[in-house]
Design a protein around this motif. Structure first.
Motif, mmCIF file in Angstrom:
data_model
loop_
_atom_site.group_PDB
_atom_site.id
_atom_site.type_symbol
_atom_site.label_atom_id
_atom_site.label_comp_id
_atom_site.label_asym_id
_atom_site.label_seq_id
_atom_site.Cartn_x
_atom_site.Cartn_y
_atom_site.Cartn_z
ATOM 1 N N ALA A 164 4.868 3.762 -6.983
ATOM 2 C CA ALA A 164 5.783 2.710 -7.421
ATOM 3 C C ALA A 164 5.054 1.704 -8.309
ATOM 4 C CB ALA A 164 6.391 2.000 -6.212
ATOM 5 N N ASP A 165 5.815 1.009 -9.130
ATOM 6 C CA ASP A 165 5.306 -0.029 -10.029
ATOM 7 C C ASP A 165 5.187 -1.331 -9.241
ATOM 8 O OD1 ASP A 165 4.695 -1.769 -12.080
ATOM 9 O OD2 ASP A 165 6.612 -1.542 -13.112
ATOM 10 N N VAL A 166 4.006 -1.550 -8.643
ATOM 11 C CA VAL A 166 3.753 -2.701 -7.782
ATOM 12 C C VAL A 166 2.902 -3.715 -8.535
ATOM 13 C CG1 VAL A 166 2.702 -3.467 -5.605
ATOM 14 C CG2 VAL A 166 3.841 -1.235 -5.727
ATOM 15 N N ALA A 167 3.329 -4.971 -8.520
ATOM 16 C CA ALA A 167 2.540 -6.038 -9.160
ATOM 17 C C ALA A 167 1.222 -6.210 -8.414
ATOM 18 C CB ALA A 167 3.326 -7.345 -9.151
ATOM 19 N N GLU A 168 0.167 -6.470 -9.152
ATOM 20 C CA GLU A 168 -1.159 -6.660 -8.539
ATOM 21 C C GLU A 168 -1.228 -7.952 -7.739
ATOM 22 O OE1 GLU A 168 -3.796 -4.617 -8.312
ATOM 23 O OE2 GLU A 168 -2.504 -3.120 -9.252
ATOM 24 N N GLU A 169 -0.583 -9.001 -8.247
ATOM 25 C CA GLU A 169 -0.697 -10.310 -7.600
ATOM 26 C C GLU A 169 0.232 -10.416 -6.390
ATOM 27 O OE1 GLU A 169 2.802 -10.839 -10.344
ATOM 28 O OE2 GLU A 169 0.861 -9.890 -10.557
ATOM 29 N N VAL A 207 7.703 -5.446 -6.482
ATOM 30 C CA VAL A 207 7.756 -4.063 -6.929
ATOM 31 C C VAL A 207 8.941 -3.944 -7.886
ATOM 32 C CG1 VAL A 207 9.183 -3.319 -4.960
ATOM 33 C CG2 VAL A 207 7.794 -1.630 -6.184
ATOM 34 N N THR A 208 8.832 -3.055 -8.847
ATOM 35 C CA THR A 208 9.934 -2.794 -9.769
ATOM 36 C C THR A 208 10.494 -1.422 -9.447
ATOM 37 O OG1 THR A 208 8.895 -4.175 -11.449
ATOM 38 C CG2 THR A 208 10.581 -2.624 -12.200
ATOM 39 N N ASP A 209 11.805 -1.355 -9.229
ATOM 40 C CA ASP A 209 12.426 -0.075 -8.879
ATOM 41 C C ASP A 209 12.496 0.836 -10.104
ATOM 42 O OD1 ASP A 209 14.841 -0.490 -10.337
ATOM 43 O OD2 ASP A 209 15.958 -1.135 -8.581
ATOM 44 N N PRO A 210 12.840 2.104 -9.925
ATOM 45 C CA PRO A 210 12.853 3.040 -11.049
ATOM 46 C C PRO A 210 13.829 2.693 -12.176
ATOM 47 C CG PRO A 210 12.824 4.241 -8.981
ATOM 48 C CD PRO A 210 13.038 2.793 -8.645
ATOM 49 N N GLU A 211 14.784 1.794 -11.926
ATOM 50 C CA GLU A 211 15.727 1.381 -12.979
ATOM 51 C C GLU A 211 15.272 0.098 -13.671
ATOM 52 O OE1 GLU A 211 18.955 2.581 -13.906
ATOM 53 O OE2 GLU A 211 18.935 4.336 -12.602
ATOM 54 N N GLY A 212 14.078 -0.420 -13.291
ATOM 55 C CA GLY A 212 13.518 -1.592 -13.948
ATOM 56 C C GLY A 212 13.850 -2.928 -13.307
ATOM 57 N N ASN A 213 14.416 -2.928 -12.103
ATOM 58 C CA ASN A 213 14.757 -4.167 -11.397
ATOM 59 C C ASN A 213 13.576 -4.648 -10.560
ATOM 60 O OD1 ASN A 213 17.708 -4.149 -12.035
ATOM 61 N ND2 ASN A 213 17.549 -2.204 -10.954
ATOM 62 N N ARG A 214 13.135 -5.866 -10.824
ATOM 63 C CA ARG A 214 12.046 -6.454 -10.045
ATOM 64 C C ARG A 214 12.599 -6.893 -8.693
ATOM 65 N NH1 ARG A 214 6.938 -9.555 -11.247
ATOM 66 N NH2 ARG A 214 6.908 -11.382 -9.907
ATOM 67 N N ILE A 215 11.899 -6.528 -7.625
ATOM 68 C CA ILE A 215 12.279 -6.840 -6.246
ATOM 69 C C ILE A 215 11.148 -7.640 -5.620
ATOM 70 C CG2 ILE A 215 12.811 -5.857 -3.977
ATOM 71 C CD1 ILE A 215 13.515 -3.259 -5.597
ATOM 72 N N GLU A 216 11.525 -8.664 -4.871
ATOM 73 C CA GLU A 216 10.520 -9.458 -4.169
ATOM 74 C C GLU A 216 10.467 -9.014 -2.712
ATOM 75 O OE1 GLU A 216 9.351 -13.890 -4.757
ATOM 76 O OE2 GLU A 216 11.171 -13.824 -3.507
ATOM 77 N N LEU A 217 9.257 -8.911 -2.197
ATOM 78 C CA LEU A 217 9.030 -8.585 -0.795
ATOM 79 C C LEU A 217 8.417 -9.811 -0.136
ATOM 80 C CD1 LEU A 217 7.508 -5.065 -1.426
ATOM 81 C CD2 LEU A 217 9.867 -5.604 -0.759
ATOM 82 N N TRP A 218 8.973 -10.207 1.011
ATOM 83 C CA TRP A 218 8.596 -11.465 1.661
ATOM 84 C C TRP A 218 8.208 -11.213 3.108
ATOM 85 C CZ3 TRP A 218 12.893 -15.041 3.787
ATOM 86 C CH2 TRP A 218 12.335 -16.180 4.367
ATOM 87 N N GLN A 219 6.989 -11.588 3.446
ATOM 88 C CA GLN A 219 6.542 -11.599 4.835
ATOM 89 C C GLN A 219 6.625 -13.044 5.301
ATOM 90 O OE1 GLN A 219 2.724 -9.692 5.709
ATOM 91 N NE2 GLN A 219 2.371 -11.202 7.312
ATOM 92 N N PRO A 220 7.676 -13.415 6.051
ATOM 93 C CA PRO A 220 7.828 -14.814 6.473
ATOM 94 C C PRO A 220 6.638 -15.289 7.308
ATOM 95 C CG PRO A 220 9.859 -13.594 6.866
ATOM 96 C CD PRO A 220 8.791 -12.587 6.520
ATOM 97 N N ALA A 221 6.362 -16.568 7.209
ATOM 98 C CA ALA A 221 5.262 -17.168 7.974
ATOM 99 C C ALA A 221 5.583 -17.144 9.460
ATOM 100 C CB ALA A 221 5.032 -18.608 7.522
ATOM 101 N N THR A 277 0.840 -1.206 0.000
ATOM 102 C CA THR A 277 0.000 0.000 0.000
ATOM 103 C C THR A 277 0.870 1.250 0.000
ATOM 104 O OG1 THR A 277 -1.831 -1.131 1.104
ATOM 105 C CG2 THR A 277 -1.753 1.273 1.301
ATOM 106 N N GLN A 278 1.878 1.265 0.852
ATOM 107 C CA GLN A 278 2.808 2.399 0.932
ATOM 108 C C GLN A 278 3.472 2.649 -0.421
ATOM 109 O OE1 GLN A 278 5.678 2.486 4.272
ATOM 110 N NE2 GLN A 278 7.245 2.387 2.694
ATOM 111 N N LEU A 279 3.927 1.585 -1.064
ATOM 112 C CA LEU A 279 4.583 1.723 -2.361
ATOM 113 C C LEU A 279 3.622 2.232 -3.433
ATOM 114 C CD1 LEU A 279 6.738 -1.510 -2.190
ATOM 115 C CD2 LEU A 279 7.628 0.843 -2.323
ATOM 116 N N ARG A 280 2.404 1.714 -3.439
ATOM 117 C CA ARG A 280 1.405 2.179 -4.417
ATOM 118 C C ARG A 280 1.100 3.662 -4.215
ATOM 119 N NH1 ARG A 280 -1.032 -3.227 -3.490
ATOM 120 N NH2 ARG A 280 -0.671 -4.382 -5.426
#
Length: 117
Positions: A85-90, A103-117, A78-81
């Motif tokens: 920021a370019d945040v994937a919907e899924e 999320v994809t950073d401004p240089e086009g690098n896809r980054i994964e965000l992980w909330q561990p179980a 939510t913060q990124l949106r």
């Protein structure tokens, strides 16, 4: 046998290093100092080679993908949106592993965000 102790750094090419560093600080809250030193919270790190043809990283030209642990995935996305920021919907849930978003950073690098179980 000597063993590595952990990840000592992640280095990334950028057309505008100062702007990209500011994005990571402002959008993701990555509090690195002027030398790039960032004191992380303790937690797991995953090292996982993928098949060469994977689409998981986004563009085929991206050879690696950075994964950041987050406390609250929904709040971070939510913060990124809200910041435009370019945040994937899924998102993805993996039983016993946690939840993932991208999320994809401004240089086009896809980054994964992980909330561990």
């Amino acid at each position: 046998m000597e063993r590595v102790l952990g990840i000592g750094g992640y280095f990334i090419r950028a057309a505008d290093p100062a702007a990209l560093g500011a994005w990571y600080r402002d959008a993701l809250g990555l509090g690195a100092d002027e030398h790039g030193l960032w004191q992380q919270e303790p937690g797991p790190t995953v090292f996982a080679p993928f098949e060469a043809g994977t689409d998981y990283f986004g563009a085929r030209t991206q050879q690696t993908m950075l994964n950041f642990r987050v406390r609250d995935l929904d709040a971070m996305l939510t913060q990124l949106r809200e910041q435009g920021a370019d945040v994937a919907e899924e998102t993805q849930d993996m039983d016993g592993i946690g939840r993932f978003g991208w999320v994809t950073d401004p240089e086009g690098n896809r980054i994964e965000l992980w909330q561990p179980a």
